[in-house]
Design a protein around this motif. Structure first.
Motif, mmCIF file in Angstrom:
data_model
loop_
_atom_site.group_PDB
_atom_site.id
_atom_site.type_symbol
_atom_site.label_atom_id
_atom_site.label_comp_id
_atom_site.label_asym_id
_atom_site.label_seq_id
_atom_site.Cartn_x
_atom_site.Cartn_y
_atom_site.Cartn_z
ATOM 1 N N CYS A 799 -25.463 85.272 9.202
ATOM 2 C CA CYS A 799 -25.229 83.821 9.572
ATOM 3 C C CYS A 799 -26.144 83.157 8.446
ATOM 4 O O CYS A 799 -27.220 83.107 8.257
ATOM 5 N N ASP A 800 -25.535 82.260 7.469
ATOM 6 C CA ASP A 800 -26.066 81.712 6.492
ATOM 7 C C ASP A 800 -26.358 80.558 6.484
ATOM 8 O O ASP A 800 -26.509 79.640 5.478
ATOM 9 N N LYS A 803 -29.859 75.945 9.643
ATOM 10 C CA LYS A 803 -30.435 75.923 10.844
ATOM 11 C C LYS A 803 -29.480 76.710 11.691
ATOM 12 O O LYS A 803 -28.445 76.162 12.381
ATOM 13 N N PRO A 804 -29.727 78.162 11.661
ATOM 14 C CA PRO A 804 -28.491 78.958 12.382
ATOM 15 C C PRO A 804 -28.679 78.754 13.871
ATOM 16 O O PRO A 804 -29.743 78.590 14.616
ATOM 17 N N GLU A 805 -27.291 78.728 14.447
ATOM 18 C CA GLU A 805 -27.253 78.411 15.863
ATOM 19 C C GLU A 805 -26.130 79.526 16.474
ATOM 20 O O GLU A 805 -25.491 80.180 15.632
ATOM 21 N N ILE A 822 -20.303 82.725 18.946
ATOM 22 C CA ILE A 822 -20.073 82.030 17.785
ATOM 23 C C ILE A 822 -21.162 81.308 17.139
ATOM 24 O O ILE A 822 -22.001 80.725 17.664
ATOM 25 N N ASP A 823 -21.206 81.678 15.931
ATOM 26 C CA ASP A 823 -22.499 81.009 15.024
ATOM 27 C C ASP A 823 -21.840 80.146 14.103
ATOM 28 O O ASP A 823 -20.751 79.591 14.049
ATOM 29 N N ASN A 824 -22.649 79.307 13.588
ATOM 30 C CA ASN A 824 -22.281 78.143 12.761
ATOM 31 C C ASN A 824 -22.443 78.742 11.061
ATOM 32 O O ASN A 824 -22.525 77.702 10.494
ATOM 33 N N GLY A 825 -22.336 79.898 10.683
ATOM 34 C CA GLY A 825 -22.451 80.125 9.486
ATOM 35 C C GLY A 825 -20.904 79.904 8.728
ATOM 36 O O GLY A 825 -20.308 79.080 9.012
ATOM 37 N N LYS A 826 -20.949 80.658 7.521
ATOM 38 C CA LYS A 826 -19.754 80.323 6.652
ATOM 39 C C LYS A 826 -18.523 81.241 7.273
ATOM 40 O O LYS A 826 -17.259 80.752 7.201
ATOM 41 N N GLY A 827 -18.712 82.224 8.052
ATOM 42 C CA GLY A 827 -17.824 82.741 8.871
ATOM 43 C C GLY A 827 -17.196 83.942 7.797
ATOM 44 O O GLY A 827 -17.807 84.095 6.873
ATOM 45 N N ILE A 828 -15.853 84.508 8.378
ATOM 46 C CA ILE A 828 -15.495 85.824 7.315
ATOM 47 C C ILE A 828 -14.334 85.435 6.730
ATOM 48 O O ILE A 828 -13.333 84.811 7.264
ATOM 49 N N TYR A 872 -11.935 89.065 16.227
ATOM 50 C CA TYR A 872 -12.410 88.216 15.382
ATOM 51 C C TYR A 872 -11.410 86.896 15.603
ATOM 52 O O TYR A 872 -10.304 86.857 15.800
ATOM 53 N N LEU A 873 -12.303 85.698 16.021
ATOM 54 C CA LEU A 873 -11.565 84.427 16.547
ATOM 55 C C LEU A 873 -11.561 83.467 15.348
ATOM 56 O O LEU A 873 -12.784 83.003 15.079
ATOM 57 N N PRO A 874 -10.660 83.173 14.651
ATOM 58 C CA PRO A 874 -10.496 82.440 13.602
ATOM 59 C C PRO A 874 -10.613 80.965 14.030
ATOM 60 O O PRO A 874 -10.339 80.459 15.264
ATOM 61 N N GLY A 875 -10.943 80.064 13.194
ATOM 62 C CA GLY A 875 -10.939 78.550 13.284
ATOM 63 C C GLY A 875 -12.064 78.010 14.226
ATOM 64 O O GLY A 875 -11.626 76.988 15.057
ATOM 65 N N GLN A 876 -13.117 78.752 14.347
ATOM 66 C CA GLN A 876 -14.257 78.198 15.490
ATOM 67 C C GLN A 876 -15.367 77.660 14.597
ATOM 68 O O GLN A 876 -16.383 77.205 15.093
ATOM 69 N N GLY A 877 -15.160 77.334 13.158
ATOM 70 C CA GLY A 877 -16.234 76.622 12.386
ATOM 71 C C GLY A 877 -17.663 77.638 12.102
ATOM 72 O O GLY A 877 -18.402 77.280 12.042
ATOM 73 N N GLY A 878 -17.285 79.085 12.106
ATOM 74 C CA GLY A 878 -18.089 79.886 11.719
ATOM 75 C C GLY A 878 -17.720 81.311 12.154
ATOM 76 O O GLY A 878 -16.493 81.448 12.602
#
Lengths: 894, 87
Positions: A799-800, A803-805, A822-828, A872-878
């Motif tokens: 997670c980049d 402030k990682p969540e 679900i994290d708040n990074g850039k995603g894949i 993998y769950l797309p569209g979750q903002g991370g």
């Protein structure tokens, strides 16, 4: 009967209804409706046609005008026994195109025009207001009857405050159960069942009073017939115009009243129910009217002159000393009033939110289209609308003073909503009907109705001055409100009925004949008129240039995350893809639009999708379908289309398989070189250092240091081999599972603690919902925890965000538990999403944090062995992963 | 590929009966309208009293309509969805 006892009974009854609605809602959520979806409940729910106006007013009507009250029930009877003509088509269209209200039906038929939706909404609200006032008035009157019967009792509150309390109570009940959730189909099982219960109560109450009158007061049927013959019901002068006109009017009203449309079309679960209702509903109406005449005759005979015949149902048992019976009758009347108000306000609130509030909201804040959750806006709009509708009803009651006879107000309301009829019938049966025609007809009818019927109902001098009544508008005598074009001899109601509907229909026809409909309109028209042929679909989307992820984000805001994801997933599966994101094909866009329109109405759904996809273009096939009436071509192309769809699906699956194979082959090479590399690196250093050690004469601290390096490298080697072994055991399915009950919360706790060792310097904010985690799962706890640890460590590693969540959400549904990380990074990135679960797949070499890239592959194998999945769950903002496990995993027979 | 089959000119017994049942269902409200408007022709303009015979007549007609609709309903439901018979 003490007045406070009455209030207590009322409250208990309401609590009972609450309980019914609540239990049914619970069962509906669990998917166990069973007999609650039977034709019986459907038929009983239709009985909201019988409001307090029927319950109290019919007797008054009979006492004043003889048998004329029957016309109000003959109309619906004719419509229902003739269901094959109209109702069947109406219900089919309603179900097929997920119509949410009568305004939505009209708007959808005429090219999804929101203008029409707004017009119909306004007509419905204006016409319903006096009707709701009428219900409040009946409750107040019935309270008053009991109050005057108790000289020593507690003084009842004055009528005004009773009305307020009733209105507020009804608003609360409706808001609680009518706007709990946004349903994809806009159905309210709890309320419908409560309405069905109330239907039974009012029928039993009226029959009980009737039976008491016939066998308790009179001497059976023979005596009653003699009394009817002897009675001087002075008023039954047959007025052929009124008799026929009222049958027609009530027949129209049962189709167009918003609340009838709500229970008949929107809440319909099964078209087959209509067949049963076709005779059962008329039977209900007949039973309701069976004892009206005896009650009226005996009431006129027994009660002192000048008593209000509208209240005979209550006053007659009271005068005979039957307190319990009077109480039952009171509850019956209360039921009639409440059920009508509840359904009516839900129907109106749906219209107001879908056709007025949401379009305005979207227009005022186009930026909001990408941001906040629309569901709460819709729900709040409905709550406010319900309150507003009831406030309007109370306002009308307050202003009008509640004096007029009940029947008169009811008929005026009927006539108001009847203005929708030409547009409705034309829309369903005439392909030439156009939007402009419908607008012209509706506006004309509404204006004429208001001028000839609604405004005069306030009395001369109130809204329209005496001068207008006597000399006509602007002194033109042919514009007198109750004698348009000099037709003085007509009964005022029939006069209004005749002129409003005639002028309405004429305007509608002229408008339709002279204008040319747009392509969307023509397609919708053909789709509605030929709904049973099914050869022309509604207007289609061309393949859009849109990111499916944007569509998913929008759909989530309206349908909710769960619903939207499952819709997208099943569509993707139909296209032969194994992910959450289907291609934006026309078929998929149509399906999405249909789903959205079940929630926010056709016009809004259309507008929202075109905001993303761009203007809906009409394709060549569509134009051909419009231009060509030939059934041959349509059928031929339909079959071709089916085959083409089949081919596309197969090709999609093949393409995906091929892509995967190619990738796998590359990976295989990578795997081999990777594994030799991974094995060689530790080997090399072990060899080198052990060589140094064998040469001897080294200082002891160097020996220790080199020994440790050799040890560490050997450990790394072992770990790698362990992982590989683990993977192959899992892949072969020979793994031994340790099944047992384990707390999900505990597993997550363990996993979080264990994963803290990965990059311990980073501080993570973890969002959890502890109550939802209090689930016991029968599974292999160690294995499942291993998967959790892996996912959490991955989040910590990759997670980049500054402030990682990490958000962990747990849901339970139909015997399966889903856990989302679900994290708040850039995603894949999209192109790697299908690769991450493969062996040695590491996305960035820059971020090598130990491990050989086997983690997710192992996770996937574990989940397969546990009878679940990880995706993998797309569209979750991370980056987001969803784990699904069965709640109770049974040991496989093997 | 084929041109669409022409609808057959004559039907087998069962579909034939179903079609006539639909006809009957369509005619039912028209019969109802006739029967409910009929009393307008009996009564003279001057007549004032409501007689029990009128009440019994109307409820009789009502029951008749309900009974006929109930008799038609199961058959209509069964035939629904058979596409070649939609007319």
């Amino acid at each position: 009967m003490p007045f406070n006892l009455l209030v207590v009974a009322c409250l208990l009854y309401v609590v009972f209804l609450f309980a019914v609605a609540f239990i049914v809602e619970r069962r509906a959520q669990a998917g166990r409706l069973g007999w609650l979806r039977s034709p019986l409940v459907y038929t009983l729910s239709l009985s909201i046609y019988c409001t307090a106006w029927t319950f109290y007013g019919a007797v008054g009507y009979a006492a004043r005008s003889g048998l004329e009250f029957l016309t109000i029930y003959f109309g619906p009877t004719l419509v229902f026994v003739g269901w094959w003509w109209l109702l069947r088509k109406l219900v089919r269209i309603g179900r097929q195109y997920r119509v949410t209200s009568i305004a939505d039906l009209i708007s959808s038929r005429f090219g999804k025009s929101n203008t029409l939706g707004v017009i119909v909404t306004i007509i419905a609200v204006v016409a319903a207001t006096p009707y709701i006032a009428l219900q409040l008035q009946s409750v107040v009157l019935s309270f008053g009857v009991f109050a005057s019967a108790t000289p020593d009792g507690v003084a009842p509150p004055d009528p005004g405050s009773t009305a307020i309390w009733v209105a507020v109570g009804l608003a609360l009940f409706t808001i609680l159960f009518g706007t709990r959730n946004l349903d994809a189909k806009e159905q309210h099982h709890g309320i419908v069942t409560a309405i069905a219960v109330e239907a039974v109560v009012k029928l039993v109450a009226l029959l009980a009073v009737g039976a008491f009158v016939v066998w308790g007061i009179a001497d059976g049927v023979g005596d009653i017939i003699a009394r009817i013959d002897a009675a001087d019901l002075s008023a039954w002068q047959v007025q052929p115009g009124r008799w026929a006109g009222l049958i027609f009017l009530s027949a129209v009203a049962v189709i167009t009243l918003p609340r009838m449309f709500q229970v008949m079309v929107v809440e319909n679960d099964d078209e087959g129910h209509l067949a049963r209702a076709s005779w059962a509903f008329p039977l209900y109406l007949m039973l309701m009217s069976l004892f009206i005449v005896p009650i009226a005759v005996v009431g006129l005979d027994r009660l002192p002159a000048g008593s209000n015949p509208d209240m005979f149902v209550l006053t007659l048992p009271l005068a005979e000393g039957q307190g319990g019976l009077a109480m039952l009758a009171f509850l019956g009347g209360f039921s009639s009033a409440t059920s009508m108000v509840i359904v009516e306000s839900i129907a109106l609130a749906t219209m107001i939110s879908n056709h007025v509030v949401i379009p305005l909201w979207l227009r005022m804040r186009p930026a909001a289209a990408a941001g906040d959750d629309l569901r709460s806006v819709v729900l709040n709009a409905r709550r406010v609308a319900i309150a507003a509708v009831l406030a309007l009803g109370y306002g009308y009651y307050h202003v009008s003073g509640g004096s007029a006879a009940l029947a008169a107000i009811g008929l005026i309301a009927f006539l108001g909503v009847a203005q929708v009829l030409p547009a409705l019938i034309g829309g369903l049966f005439w392909r030439g009907a156009t939007r402009v025609g419908a607008i012209m007809g509706l506006v004309t009818g509404f204006v004429v109705w208001a001028y000839t019927s609604f405004l005069p109902s306030f009395g001369p001098g109130a809204v329209l001055s005496d001068a207008v009544f006597a000399q006509g508008l602007l002194g033109l005598s042919w514009l007198r409100p109750q004698a348009l074009f000099g037709t003085e001899a007509m009964d005022p109601l029939i006069h209004a009925l005749f002129w409003s509907l005639t002028l309405n229909a004429i305007a509608f026809c002229i408008g339709s004949l002279l204008t040319f409909p747009g392509p969307v309109e023509r397609l919708q028209g053909a789709a509605f008129v030929n709904v049973f042929e099914g050869s022309v679909g509604p207007q289609r989307w061309s393949k859009g240039q849109v990111e499916p992820e944007a569509l998913l984000t929008m759909a989530q805001r309206i349908l909710g995350e769960e619903e939207a994801l499952s819709l997208f997933q099943s569509s993707a599966r139909e296209q032969g893809k194994d992910s959450f994101l289907p291609d934006p094909t026309p078929g998929f866009l149509n399906r999405l639009e249909a789903q959205l329109s079940g929630t926010v109405g056709a016009a809004t759904a259309h507008a929202m999708i075109s905001q993303l996809v761009g203007r809906a273009t009409v394709t060549v096939e569509d134009l051909m379908a419009v231009a060509s009436e030939s059934a041959q071509i349509m059928e031929y192309s339909a079959q071709l289309e089916a085959r083409e769809a089949e081919l596309t699906r197969t090709a999609g699956a093949l393409r995906e398989a091929n892509e995967k194979l190619t990738q796998l082959s590359i990976q295989k090479d990578a795997f081999l070189s990777q594994i030799s590399h991974e094995l060689r690196t530790p080997m090399t250093s072990i060899r080198a250092f052990s060589e140094i050690l064998t040469e001897g004469d080294l200082p002891p601290e160097m020996v220790t240091k080199y020994g440790r390096i050799i040890h560490d490298e050997a450990k790394r080697l072992t770990r790698l081999l362990d992982d590989l072994l683990d993977l192959s055991v899992l892949e072969n399915g020979t793994v031994q599972l340790n099944l047992g009950l384990a707390s999900l919360q505990q597993m997550l706790d363990t996993a979080l603690t264990a994963a803290r060792q990965t990059r311990p310097e980073r501080s993570f904010v973890i969002h959890r919902d502890l109550p939802s985690e209090a689930i016991y799962i029968k599974t292999d706890a160690d294995r499942l925890t291993q998967v959790f640890i892996n996912l959490i460590s991955n989040a910590r590693k990759y997670c980049d965000a500054a402030k990682p969540e990490l958000r962990i959400s747990v849901r339970q549904r139909a015997g399966r538990v889903t856990i989302d990380f679900i994290d708040n990074g850039k995603g894949i990135p999209k192109e790697s999403q299908s690769l991450i679960f493969e062996k040695f797949a590491r996305l960035t070499d820059a971020n090598r944090a130990g491990g050989a890239g086997l983690g997710l592959a192992i996770c996937r194998e574990i989940m397969t062995n546990l009878g679940g999945s990880v995706a993998y769950l797309p569209g979750q903002g991370g980056a987001a992963f969803r784990i699904t496990v069965p709640l109770r995993l049974e040991k496989l027979a093997a | 590929m084929m041109a669409r089959k022409k609808p057959p000119l004559f039907l087998a017994r069962a579909p034939y009966r179903r079609r006539r049942l639909r006809d009957a269902a369509r005619l039912l409200p028209i019969l109802g309208i006739f029967l409910l408007l009929l009393p307008l022709l009996w009564t003279e303009e001057s007549r004032l009293n409501l007689s029990a015979v009128d009440v019994i007549y109307f409820f009789g007609v009502w029951l008749l309509l309900i009974g006929l609709a109930a008799a038609f309903a199961p058959g209509l439901r069964k035939g629904e969805g058979l596409k070649e018979e939609e007319d």
